[in-house]
Design a protein around this motif. Structure first.
Motif, PDB file in Angstrom:
ATOM      1  N   VAL A   8       0.853  -1.185   0.000  1.00  0.00           N
ATOM      2  CA  VAL A   8       0.000   0.000   0.000  1.00  0.00           C
ATOM      3  C   VAL A   8       0.891   1.238   0.000  1.00  0.00           C
ATOM      4  O   VAL A   8       1.977   1.243   0.582  1.00  0.00           O
ATOM      5  N   TYR A   9       0.393   2.261  -0.666  1.00  0.00           N
ATOM      6  CA  TYR A   9       1.135   3.512  -0.789  1.00  0.00           C
ATOM      7  C   TYR A   9       0.651   4.480   0.276  1.00  0.00           C
ATOM      8  O   TYR A   9      -0.550   4.745   0.399  1.00  0.00           O
ATOM      9  N   VAL A  10       1.597   5.020   1.050  1.00  0.00           N
ATOM     10  CA  VAL A  10       1.287   5.845   2.213  1.00  0.00           C
ATOM     11  C   VAL A  10       1.949   7.212   2.070  1.00  0.00           C
ATOM     12  O   VAL A  10       3.136   7.297   1.742  1.00  0.00           O
ATOM     13  N   ALA A  31      -4.991  -1.465  -1.046  1.00  0.00           N
ATOM     14  CA  ALA A  31      -4.449  -2.317  -2.107  1.00  0.00           C
ATOM     15  C   ALA A  31      -5.388  -2.308  -3.303  1.00  0.00           C
ATOM     16  O   ALA A  31      -6.600  -2.465  -3.164  1.00  0.00           O
ATOM     17  N   GLY A  32      -4.818  -2.090  -4.481  1.00  0.00           N
ATOM     18  CA  GLY A  32      -5.600  -2.068  -5.706  1.00  0.00           C
ATOM     19  C   GLY A  32      -5.959  -0.684  -6.184  1.00  0.00           C
ATOM     20  O   GLY A  32      -6.376  -0.517  -7.332  1.00  0.00           O
ATOM     21  N   PHE A  33      -5.796   0.330  -5.318  1.00  0.00           N
ATOM     22  CA  PHE A  33      -6.145   1.696  -5.689  1.00  0.00           C
ATOM     23  C   PHE A  33      -4.902   2.580  -5.815  1.00  0.00           C
ATOM     24  O   PHE A  33      -3.858   2.304  -5.212  1.00  0.00           O
ATOM     25  N   GLY A  34      -5.071   3.673  -6.559  1.00  0.00           N
ATOM     26  CA  GLY A  34      -4.044   4.704  -6.617  1.00  0.00           C
ATOM     27  C   GLY A  34      -2.675   4.165  -6.941  1.00  0.00           C
ATOM     28  O   GLY A  34      -2.476   3.469  -7.939  1.00  0.00           O
ATOM     29  N   ARG A  35      -1.718   4.475  -6.074  1.00  0.00           N
ATOM     30  CA  ARG A  35      -0.340   4.055  -6.282  1.00  0.00           C
ATOM     31  C   ARG A  35       0.005   2.771  -5.545  1.00  0.00           C
ATOM     32  O   ARG A  35       1.166   2.361  -5.524  1.00  0.00           O
ATOM     33  N   SER A  36      -0.988   2.149  -4.922  1.00  0.00           N
ATOM     34  CA  SER A  36      -0.738   0.875  -4.242  1.00  0.00           C
ATOM     35  C   SER A  36      -0.647  -0.256  -5.259  1.00  0.00           C
ATOM     36  O   SER A  36      -1.079  -0.125  -6.409  1.00  0.00           O
ATOM     37  N   GLY A  37      -0.098  -1.365  -4.814  1.00  0.00           N
ATOM     38  CA  GLY A  37       0.047  -2.508  -5.696  1.00  0.00           C
ATOM     39  C   GLY A  37      -1.294  -3.081  -6.098  1.00  0.00           C
ATOM     40  O   GLY A  37      -2.249  -3.079  -5.315  1.00  0.00           O
ATOM     41  N   ALA A  64      -5.178  14.259 -10.047  1.00  0.00           N
ATOM     42  CA  ALA A  64      -4.564  13.032  -9.520  1.00  0.00           C
ATOM     43  C   ALA A  64      -5.579  11.898  -9.475  1.00  0.00           C
ATOM     44  O   ALA A  64      -5.264  10.745  -9.824  1.00  0.00           O
ATOM     45  N   MET A  65      -6.787  12.190  -9.050  1.00  0.00           N
ATOM     46  CA  MET A  65      -7.834  11.169  -9.014  1.00  0.00           C
ATOM     47  C   MET A  65      -8.137  10.639 -10.408  1.00  0.00           C
ATOM     48  O   MET A  65      -8.316   9.431 -10.607  1.00  0.00           O
ATOM     49  N   LEU A  66      -8.205  11.544 -11.369  1.00  0.00           N
ATOM     50  CA  LEU A  66      -8.509  11.149 -12.745  1.00  0.00           C
ATOM     51  C   LEU A  66      -7.432  10.212 -13.274  1.00  0.00           C
ATOM     52  O   LEU A  66      -7.718   9.234 -13.973  1.00  0.00           O
ATOM     53  N   ALA A  67      -6.183  10.489 -12.920  1.00  0.00           N
ATOM     54  CA  ALA A  67      -5.064   9.690 -13.413  1.00  0.00           C
ATOM     55  C   ALA A  67      -4.929   8.353 -12.682  1.00  0.00           C
ATOM     56  O   ALA A  67      -4.449   7.373 -13.260  1.00  0.00           O
ATOM     57  N   GLU A  68      -5.365   8.302 -11.418  1.00  0.00           N
ATOM     58  CA  GLU A  68      -5.099   7.123 -10.595  1.00  0.00           C
ATOM     59  C   GLU A  68      -6.336   6.277 -10.303  1.00  0.00           C
ATOM     60  O   GLU A  68      -6.249   5.045 -10.246  1.00  0.00           O
ATOM     61  N   ASP A  69      -7.474   6.925 -10.077  1.00  0.00           N
ATOM     62  CA  ASP A  69      -8.668   6.210  -9.632  1.00  0.00           C
ATOM     63  C   ASP A  69      -9.677   5.959 -10.745  1.00  0.00           C
ATOM     64  O   ASP A  69     -10.290   4.886 -10.796  1.00  0.00           O
ATOM     65  N   PHE A  70      -9.849   6.943 -11.630  1.00  0.00           N
ATOM     66  CA  PHE A  70     -10.829   6.793 -12.702  1.00  0.00           C
ATOM     67  C   PHE A  70     -10.155   6.259 -13.962  1.00  0.00           C
ATOM     68  O   PHE A  70     -10.128   6.890 -15.022  1.00  0.00           O
ATOM     69  N   VAL A  71      -9.596   5.077 -13.763  1.00  0.00           N
ATOM     70  CA  VAL A  71      -8.927   4.313 -14.819  1.00  0.00           C
ATOM     71  C   VAL A  71      -9.484   2.896 -14.730  1.00  0.00           C
ATOM     72  O   VAL A  71     -10.107   2.525 -13.721  1.00  0.00           O
ATOM     73  N   PRO A  72      -9.300   2.078 -15.773  1.00  0.00           N
ATOM     74  CA  PRO A  72      -9.894   0.724 -15.723  1.00  0.00           C
ATOM     75  C   PRO A  72      -9.534  -0.069 -14.474  1.00  0.00           C
ATOM     76  O   PRO A  72     -10.412  -0.723 -13.878  1.00  0.00           O
ATOM     77  N   ALA A  73      -8.264  -0.018 -14.043  1.00  0.00           N
ATOM     78  CA  ALA A  73      -7.875  -0.783 -12.854  1.00  0.00           C
ATOM     79  C   ALA A  73      -8.574  -0.261 -11.603  1.00  0.00           C
ATOM     80  O   ALA A  73      -8.976  -1.034 -10.726  1.00  0.00           O
ATOM     81  N   GLY A  74      -8.731   1.065 -11.499  1.00  0.00           N
ATOM     82  CA  GLY A  74      -9.410   1.634 -10.348  1.00  0.00           C
ATOM     83  C   GLY A  74     -10.884   1.273 -10.303  1.00  0.00           C
ATOM     84  O   GLY A  74     -11.433   0.951  -9.244  1.00  0.00           O
ATOM     85  N   ILE A  75     -11.541   1.322 -11.451  1.00  0.00           N
ATOM     86  CA  ILE A  75     -12.954   0.942 -11.500  1.00  0.00           C
ATOM     87  C   ILE A  75     -13.119  -0.548 -11.193  1.00  0.00           C
ATOM     88  O   ILE A  75     -14.063  -0.954 -10.503  1.00  0.00           O
ATOM     89  N   ALA A  76     -12.192  -1.364 -11.690  1.00  0.00           N
ATOM     90  CA  ALA A  76     -12.245  -2.799 -11.396  1.00  0.00           C
ATOM     91  C   ALA A  76     -12.151  -3.045  -9.889  1.00  0.00           C
ATOM     92  O   ALA A  76     -12.864  -3.900  -9.341  1.00  0.00           O
ATOM     93  N   GLN A  77     -11.288  -2.266  -9.212  1.00  0.00           N
ATOM     94  CA  GLN A  77     -11.146  -2.430  -7.768  1.00  0.00           C
ATOM     95  C   GLN A  77     -12.396  -1.937  -7.038  1.00  0.00           C
ATOM     96  O   GLN A  77     -12.826  -2.536  -6.046  1.00  0.00           O
ATOM     97  N   THR A  78     -13.010  -0.869  -7.527  1.00  0.00           N
ATOM     98  CA  THR A  78     -14.247  -0.388  -6.935  1.00  0.00           C
ATOM     99  C   THR A  78     -15.336  -1.454  -7.036  1.00  0.00           C
ATOM    100  O   THR A  78     -16.121  -1.664  -6.095  1.00  0.00           O
TER     101      THR A  78
END
Length: 288
Positions: free
Chosen positions: A16-18, A60-66, A177-191
């Motif tokens: 996880v990214y802290v 885990a799975g979001f943003g800059r975390s693994g 930052a949210m657009l680049a990290e969270d609103f991407v396919p991997a971020g939506i998959a984790q949601t």
């Protein structure tokens, strides 16, 4: 532009990214709601920078975390929060949790109880609320809709469209930052995975709810419902109040805000954190 510097922390075989900021003896840890990570706390952090060390992270799975292929449950997320706190935070602290993050924080609090100086919950939905009676079906419907969203966000213009509710309440650099990290396919998959995690956890949480926090607890409830959901909002508010009334030291407070209180009313959130820190017995002992 936001220029926070962070570190990767290993928790339970995941990373996880802290990000840590602020200065002082006090400690505050932030747990995001579903679909967002550390950046959702950007409006609050500067207001507390002189008060203590502030810890915000991406699950885990979001943003800059693994990334993780596993379907994590609420208990897994809580275990990751506990492990992150053990790795990064020394001594007592106040957790601040938004929405679904409240379930995670309350479960983690069972293990972190000796360190808790207070608990601040932002517009959580208690597991007893009727909205969860049919949540398994709701989660399936949401998952189908989000599978379409997951494909759409490959286009940045469409990603901006589907995240308009976030864009309207967050500063431009945070939203970027949210657009680049969270609103991407991997971020939506984790949601999508987190919706499934909540649906799977509700029967267990209803059968055996997390132990009630014994520390001072404040629940801030958003007073402005989404248009068309006024009746559901009123019921959730009633159940929030009812849950707080079961606590040995709890306070319920309605705030003039939509669901993202940390973005719409960051000053109130920061003030309640300070109040909890000031109420903590060990602080009074140090100052007495």
């Amino acid at each position: 532009m936001r220029q926070a510097v962070g570190q990767t922390v290993q928790v339970n075989g995941r990373s996880v990214y802290v990000e840590e900021s602020g200065r002082g003896a006090d400690r505050v840890v932030f747990e995001a709601g579903q679909g967002l990570g550390r950046t959702c706390w950007d409006p609050v952090l500067p207001l507390l920078a002189d008060r203590g060390r502030l810890v915000a992270y991406d699950r885990a799975g979001f943003g800059r975390s693994g990334r993780t292929a596993a379907q994590l449950g609420i208990d897994d997320m809580a275990a990751d929060l506990v492990a992150m706190v053990e790795a990064v935070v020394s001594g007592p602290f106040v957790p601040v949790a938004h929405s679904m993050g409240g379930l995670v924080a309350r479960r983690a609090a069972e293990s972190l109880r000796p360190q808790l100086r207070g608990l601040l919950l932002l517009d959580p939905t208690p597991e007893s609320a009727p909205v969860y009676d049919t949540f398994a079906q709701t989660a399936r419907n949401v998952d189908r809709a989000m599978s379409v969203t997951q494909a759409l966000v490959r286009s940045r213009s469409l990603a901006r469209m589907v995240s308009g509710n976030i864009r309207r309440v967050y500063p431009a650099d945070t939203y970027a930052a949210m657009l680049a990290e969270d609103f991407v396919p991997a971020g939506i998959a984790q949601t999508r995975k987190e919706f499934r995690a909540v649906a799977a956890a509700i029967p267990q949480l209803r059968a055996e709810s997390p132990a009630l926090p014994s520390c001072p607890t404040v629940l801030l409830s958003a007073s402005r419902p989404v248009k068309g959901r006024e009746r559901q909002h009123a019921v959730i508010t009633a159940y929030q109040r009812r849950w707080v009334e079961t606590l040995p030291d709890g306070r319920f407070e309605e705030v003039d805000s939509g669901h993202f209180l940390q973005a719409e009313q960051p000053g109130i959130v920061a003030d309640r954190v300070v109040e909890l820190l000031d109420r903590a017995p060990d602080r009074h002992a140090r100052s007495g």
